[in-house]
Scaffold this active site. Sequence first.
Site, mmCIF file in Angstrom:
data_model
loop_
_atom_site.group_PDB
_atom_site.id
_atom_site.type_symbol
_atom_site.label_atom_id
_atom_site.label_comp_id
_atom_site.label_asym_id
_atom_site.label_seq_id
_atom_site.Cartn_x
_atom_site.Cartn_y
_atom_site.Cartn_z
ATOM 1 N N GLY A 208 0.769 -1.235 0.000
ATOM 2 C CA GLY A 208 0.000 0.000 0.000
ATOM 3 C C GLY A 208 0.800 1.284 0.000
ATOM 4 O O GLY A 208 0.219 2.368 -0.138
ATOM 5 N N GLU B 253 4.095 -6.693 1.856
ATOM 6 C CA GLU B 253 3.643 -7.046 0.506
ATOM 7 C C GLU B 253 3.624 -5.836 -0.432
ATOM 8 O O GLU B 253 2.588 -5.543 -1.036
ATOM 9 C CB GLU B 253 2.215 -7.618 0.561
ATOM 10 C CG GLU B 253 2.049 -8.864 1.378
ATOM 11 C CD GLU B 253 0.588 -9.307 1.473
ATOM 12 O OE1 GLU B 253 0.358 -10.503 1.647
ATOM 13 O OE2 GLU B 253 -0.314 -8.450 1.372
ATOM 14 N N PRO B 254 4.726 -5.138 -0.578
ATOM 15 C CA PRO B 254 4.695 -3.967 -1.464
ATOM 16 C C PRO B 254 4.662 -4.368 -2.933
ATOM 17 O O PRO B 254 5.311 -5.342 -3.331
ATOM 18 C CB PRO B 254 6.014 -3.259 -1.138
ATOM 19 C CG PRO B 254 6.921 -4.353 -0.673
ATOM 20 C CD PRO B 254 6.047 -5.397 -0.021
ATOM 21 N N GLY B 255 3.908 -3.639 -3.717
ATOM 22 C CA GLY B 255 3.890 -3.848 -5.164
ATOM 23 C C GLY B 255 4.322 -2.568 -5.850
ATOM 24 O O GLY B 255 5.428 -2.432 -6.362
ATOM 25 N N ARG B 256 3.428 -1.578 -5.787
ATOM 26 C CA ARG B 256 3.647 -0.307 -6.471
ATOM 27 C C ARG B 256 4.971 0.351 -6.074
ATOM 28 O O ARG B 256 5.679 0.891 -6.924
ATOM 29 C CB ARG B 256 2.493 0.631 -6.131
ATOM 30 C CG ARG B 256 2.470 1.908 -6.922
ATOM 31 C CD ARG B 256 1.440 2.882 -6.368
ATOM 32 N NE ARG B 256 0.181 2.292 -6.022
ATOM 33 C CZ ARG B 256 -0.906 2.273 -6.808
ATOM 34 N NH1 ARG B 256 -0.873 2.839 -7.980
ATOM 35 N NH2 ARG B 256 -2.023 1.717 -6.396
ATOM 36 N N TYR C 152 -9.275 5.126 -12.588
ATOM 37 C CA TYR C 152 -9.151 5.822 -11.292
ATOM 38 C C TYR C 152 -8.925 7.317 -11.453
ATOM 39 O O TYR C 152 -8.538 7.980 -10.488
ATOM 40 C CB TYR C 152 -7.968 5.268 -10.484
ATOM 41 C CG TYR C 152 -7.821 3.768 -10.469
ATOM 42 C CD1 TYR C 152 -8.726 2.963 -9.787
ATOM 43 C CD2 TYR C 152 -6.747 3.164 -11.109
ATOM 44 C CE1 TYR C 152 -8.565 1.591 -9.763
ATOM 45 C CE2 TYR C 152 -6.582 1.786 -11.078
ATOM 46 C CZ TYR C 152 -7.498 1.007 -10.406
ATOM 47 O OH TYR C 152 -7.327 -0.344 -10.378
ATOM 48 N N CYS D 164 -12.451 3.231 -28.923
ATOM 49 C CA CYS D 164 -13.762 3.833 -29.147
ATOM 50 C C CYS D 164 -14.510 4.047 -27.838
ATOM 51 O O CYS D 164 -15.580 3.471 -27.619
ATOM 52 C CB CYS D 164 -14.561 2.949 -30.083
ATOM 53 S SG CYS D 164 -13.596 2.607 -31.552
ATOM 54 N N TYR E 68 0.689 -1.911 -12.175
ATOM 55 C CA TYR E 68 -0.701 -1.933 -12.627
ATOM 56 C C TYR E 68 -0.827 -1.317 -14.024
ATOM 57 O O TYR E 68 -1.817 -0.682 -14.350
ATOM 58 C CB TYR E 68 -1.619 -1.238 -11.611
ATOM 59 C CG TYR E 68 -1.436 -1.782 -10.211
ATOM 60 C CD1 TYR E 68 -1.897 -3.049 -9.881
ATOM 61 C CD2 TYR E 68 -0.760 -1.063 -9.227
ATOM 62 C CE1 TYR E 68 -1.693 -3.568 -8.608
ATOM 63 C CE2 TYR E 68 -0.553 -1.581 -7.953
ATOM 64 C CZ TYR E 68 -1.029 -2.838 -7.662
ATOM 65 O OH TYR E 68 -0.826 -3.357 -6.405
HETATM 66 N N1 LLP Z 1 -1.356 -7.026 -0.656
HETATM 67 C C1 LLP Z 1 -2.663 -7.157 -0.958
HETATM 68 C C2 LLP Z 1 -3.482 -8.105 -0.214
HETATM 69 C C3 LLP Z 1 -3.214 -6.369 -1.988
HETATM 70 O O1 LLP Z 1 -4.509 -6.488 -2.270
HETATM 71 C C4 LLP Z 1 -2.406 -5.453 -2.699
HETATM 72 C C5 LLP Z 1 -2.963 -4.618 -3.771
HETATM 73 C C6 LLP Z 1 -1.034 -5.381 -2.348
HETATM 74 C C7 LLP Z 1 -0.557 -6.169 -1.323
HETATM 75 C C8 LLP Z 1 -0.086 -4.452 -3.047
HETATM 76 O O2 LLP Z 1 -0.432 -3.126 -2.884
HETATM 77 P P1 LLP Z 1 0.565 -1.956 -3.348
HETATM 78 O O3 LLP Z 1 1.796 -2.040 -2.505
HETATM 79 O O4 LLP Z 1 0.877 -2.193 -4.784
HETATM 80 O O5 LLP Z 1 -0.216 -0.734 -3.127
HETATM 81 N N2 LLP Z 1 -4.937 -1.367 -9.686
HETATM 82 C C9 LLP Z 1 -4.805 -0.365 -8.655
HETATM 83 C C10 LLP Z 1 -4.177 -0.903 -7.399
HETATM 84 C C11 LLP Z 1 -4.881 -2.130 -6.850
HETATM 85 C C12 LLP Z 1 -4.227 -2.689 -5.606
HETATM 86 C C13 LLP Z 1 -4.809 -4.006 -5.241
HETATM 87 N N3 LLP Z 1 -4.190 -4.637 -4.113
HETATM 88 C C14 LLP Z 1 -4.032 0.825 -9.218
HETATM 89 O O6 LLP Z 1 -3.640 0.800 -10.379
HETATM 90 O O7 LLP Z 1 -3.850 1.832 -8.522
#
Ligand code: LLP
Length: 419
Positions: free
Chosen positions: A239, A273-276, A316, A343, A372
């Site tokens: 997050g 659990e970082p992604g972004r 978003y 379109c 994403y």
């Molecule tokens: N852990 C869980 C359980 C999650 O559901 C998520 C993201 C993450 C970790 C990773 O979150 P992050 O660190 O990336 O914020 N498509 C959207 C974002 C959806 C996030 C869904 N869950 C966007 O493009 O902003």
Amino acid sequence: MHDFKYIGNRFYCESLNVESVARKVGTPFYLYSHKTLLDHFRKIQRAFKDIDPLICFSMKANSSLALVRALVNAGAGLDIVSGGELFKALKVGCPGNRIVYASVGKTEEEILEAIKKGILFFNVESLPELDLINEASHRLNKVTQVAIRINPDVEPGTHQYITTGKLTNKFGMDFLTARKIFEQRSRFGNLNINGIHMHIGSQIIDGAPFLDAIRRVIRFIDNLRFLGIRLEYLNIGGGLGIIYKDEKPQTADQFAQAVLPLLKKTGLKIILEPGRFIVGNAGILVTKVLYIKKSVEKTFVIVDAGMNDLIRPSLYQAYHEILPLNKYSSRPIKAVDVVGPICESGDFFAKNRKMCLPNEGDLLAIMSAGAYGFSMSSNYNSRKRTCEILAKGSKFAVIRKRQSYQDLVEGETIPNFIK
Ligand code: LLP
């Protein structure tokens, strides 16, 4: 922050001229910086080194094999949400004991597969799911570790579609339900319910909601301890927000400084659990200007990438900076809409954006598209998915080739009764 920059008037990724890539592979394409990717992973690793957490990169942000392999090689674990992500995680050689599995809708088939492959634990989101994992483990004669996903009911102050920790969201369980599960844990003979998971949302800028949620969860863990229930893992989710425009998100160090004292006191093994945060600013989408269209009201910059390639602005109203690969100081600044060929009026990358008016044929970089971006892309309008390129220094490799028209019809058949 990242390794995309101008040298003179030309735009570079690390020491690779981005335009030279476009000449070789065509447009549109995603381009990632190997250095930025690993730097961001290491930033989190360093910030939390005192507790040596397992950092499970969230594959949903970007599950391209080369990037995931690079992170796994650097010591990352993986946060997965489907059988497909499990398949890819194993394909890049991630050890099962570094994989955690969340999702409100895991199927029986996915659960059985993940148990067989020996993942570290499931983040469980409901009571019926818990029953199913218990029963599946019994069938396989295994004891499975699970963490209960808590919904701490906090407001993370992000877009409503990516808010996950309010009780109106479908995710996790309230404290009371979770407590009942722990009290009745002997009912689940094939489960070791030894962890707590939380994830309150994505692109969170402010540290306060994290702290609030973690405090609530730790109070809950203390209560469990009082009841004689001991845990092993605390998974605080992902997050962490990044800079798209002028946000001032907390840094990894600031985040760690705020939460480390709390986390240390638990004595539990911490999972993140970082992604972004890891991949967001490590990637851009490069696109070519097809037409400049002037209508009565507006100037449209029509590009060859569309919402099928990067859906975040459409879905978003997300802001992505747009930069020309060649800076021209002589061009006028104008407010334009940068739009794709699809379109739908929702097919845009920027609206009323003040930028140097490009010419037809110019190349643009849509910034901060690493997370994403490709992972949410589609074939809508029967458009081929773009290729993906990974740069390291002055070199690059195609890590996913552009789809062909044949790829678009793969797996389809026209039945005899239609012929
Ligand atoms: N852990 C869980 C359980 C999650 O559901 C998520 C993201 C993450 C970790 C990773 O979150 P992050 O660190 O990336 O914020 N498509 C959207 C974002 C959806 C996030 C869904 N869950 C966007 O493009 O902003």
